[in-house]
Design a protein around this motif. Structure first.
Motif, mmCIF file in Angstrom:
data_model
loop_
_atom_site.group_PDB
_atom_site.id
_atom_site.type_symbol
_atom_site.label_atom_id
_atom_site.label_comp_id
_atom_site.label_asym_id
_atom_site.label_seq_id
_atom_site.Cartn_x
_atom_site.Cartn_y
_atom_site.Cartn_z
ATOM 1 N N GLY A 129 0.830 -1.202 0.000
ATOM 2 C CA GLY A 129 0.000 0.000 0.000
ATOM 3 C C GLY A 129 0.861 1.246 0.000
ATOM 4 N N CYS A 142 -2.634 6.808 1.338
ATOM 5 C CA CYS A 142 -3.887 6.115 1.020
ATOM 6 C C CYS A 142 -4.963 6.565 2.014
ATOM 7 C CB CYS A 142 -3.664 4.604 1.122
ATOM 8 S SG CYS A 142 -5.102 3.611 0.723
ATOM 9 N N VAL A 166 -8.188 2.363 2.248
ATOM 10 C CA VAL A 166 -7.870 0.937 2.171
ATOM 11 C C VAL A 166 -6.679 0.574 3.061
ATOM 12 C CG1 VAL A 166 -7.069 -0.915 0.634
ATOM 13 C CG2 VAL A 166 -8.872 0.639 -0.123
ATOM 14 N N CYS A 167 -5.612 1.330 2.962
ATOM 15 C CA CYS A 167 -4.383 0.983 3.704
ATOM 16 C C CYS A 167 -4.542 1.126 5.215
ATOM 17 C CB CYS A 167 -3.207 1.810 3.206
ATOM 18 S SG CYS A 167 -2.873 1.527 1.453
ATOM 19 N N SER A 201 -6.644 -1.845 6.345
ATOM 20 C CA SER A 201 -5.916 -3.122 6.313
ATOM 21 C C SER A 201 -4.869 -3.204 7.415
ATOM 22 C CB SER A 201 -5.261 -3.320 4.946
ATOM 23 O OG SER A 201 -6.250 -3.477 3.961
ATOM 24 N N TYR A 261 -0.455 -2.100 -9.256
ATOM 25 C CA TYR A 261 -0.623 -0.737 -8.733
ATOM 26 C C TYR A 261 -0.295 0.272 -9.821
ATOM 27 C CZ TYR A 261 4.484 -0.707 -8.271
ATOM 28 O OH TYR A 261 5.835 -0.783 -8.524
ATOM 29 N N HIS A 319 -4.316 0.110 -6.134
ATOM 30 C CA HIS A 319 -3.431 -1.027 -5.845
ATOM 31 C C HIS A 319 -4.220 -2.220 -5.345
ATOM 32 C CE1 HIS A 319 -3.597 -0.433 -1.415
ATOM 33 N NE2 HIS A 319 -3.732 0.838 -1.736
ATOM 34 N N SER A 320 -3.639 -3.401 -5.512
ATOM 35 C CA SER A 320 -4.220 -4.620 -4.960
ATOM 36 C C SER A 320 -4.300 -4.471 -3.448
ATOM 37 C CB SER A 320 -3.348 -5.824 -5.304
ATOM 38 O OG SER A 320 -3.147 -5.916 -6.689
ATOM 39 N N ALA A 321 -5.325 -5.077 -2.843
ATOM 40 C CA ALA A 321 -5.539 -4.814 -1.427
ATOM 41 C C ALA A 321 -5.589 -6.055 -0.544
ATOM 42 C CB ALA A 321 -6.830 -4.006 -1.249
ATOM 43 N N HIS A 369 -9.320 -8.112 1.286
ATOM 44 C CA HIS A 369 -9.419 -6.803 1.939
ATOM 45 C C HIS A 369 -10.738 -6.735 2.706
ATOM 46 C CE1 HIS A 369 -9.526 -2.597 2.769
ATOM 47 N NE2 HIS A 369 -10.642 -2.467 2.085
#
Length: 194
Positions: free
Chosen positions: A61, A65, A68-69, A72, A139, A156-158, A175
């Protein structure tokens, strides 16, 4: 008769398609992860080998962000709290996909907001790309972002990667999975493999 042939054809197609899916999943499992080198948030070079002997909980991440980041990393922090008494077996890693802004100093300050065991990792863009590719992480800057705008976002992938003490891929957590559920699944995996 045509109907019967159509049904047989569908069953064969479905069986082949399912077999190909299982084959892909097997290949995917074998090919996630690998050897990498980056800088930790103390500006020290580290490799995947530095964490041999510990299960790794890895998330890609960036510190800017908006949602999401932090979510997570909060879930990972909660999972670490739930794994109380076993913390020494795990190493959570936050790998930045934003080398322009995520310096080691920025990462050091950022990870302080989460579990104390989380290590932030960054490096030159090429090393980050290579590491992300090892984990099949995608990403990119959000389209239309002005290159001079320092407030750009990154798609980006999560998922959260759970890796073995030897660096082998075990599972990817979606996620949004709560820390309690993540810890529960980790404990189940450990129990299954005793």
């Amino acid at each position: 008769m045509k109907f019967f042939i159509a049904i047989i054809g569908f069953i064969l197609f479905s069986t082949v398609s399912h077999a190909q899916q299982l084959d892909w999943e097997a290949k995917e499992k074998r090919t996630i992860g690998g050897k990498w080198i980056m800088s930790n948030h103390f500006n020290e070079f580290v490799t995947d080998q530095h964490f041999t002997g510990k299960f790794r909980i890895i998330f890609f991440g960036y510190t800017f962000c908006p949602d999401v980041c932090p979510t997570s990393l909060s879930n990972i922090s909660e999972a670490m709290d739930e794994l109380e008494g076993m913390e020494e077996k795990f190493q959570p890693l936050f790998i930045s996909v934003d080398p322009e802004r995520d310096t080691t100093t920025v990462l050091r300050e950022y990870v302080k907001n989460f579990h104390p065991s989380i290590i932030g990792l960054t490096g030159p863009a090429k090393l980050i790309k290579r590491t992300a590719d090892l984990f099949k992480v995608k990403y990119s800057k959000v389209p239309g972002t002005n290159d001079k705008d320092e407030h750009y976002l990154i798609d980006h992938s999560a998922g959260v990667y759970f890796m073995s003490p030897t660096g082998q891929f075990i599972r990817k957590f979606a996620h949004g999975l709560s820390g309690k559920d993540m810890a529960k699944r980790i404990k189940e995996i450990l129990d299954e493999n005793r």
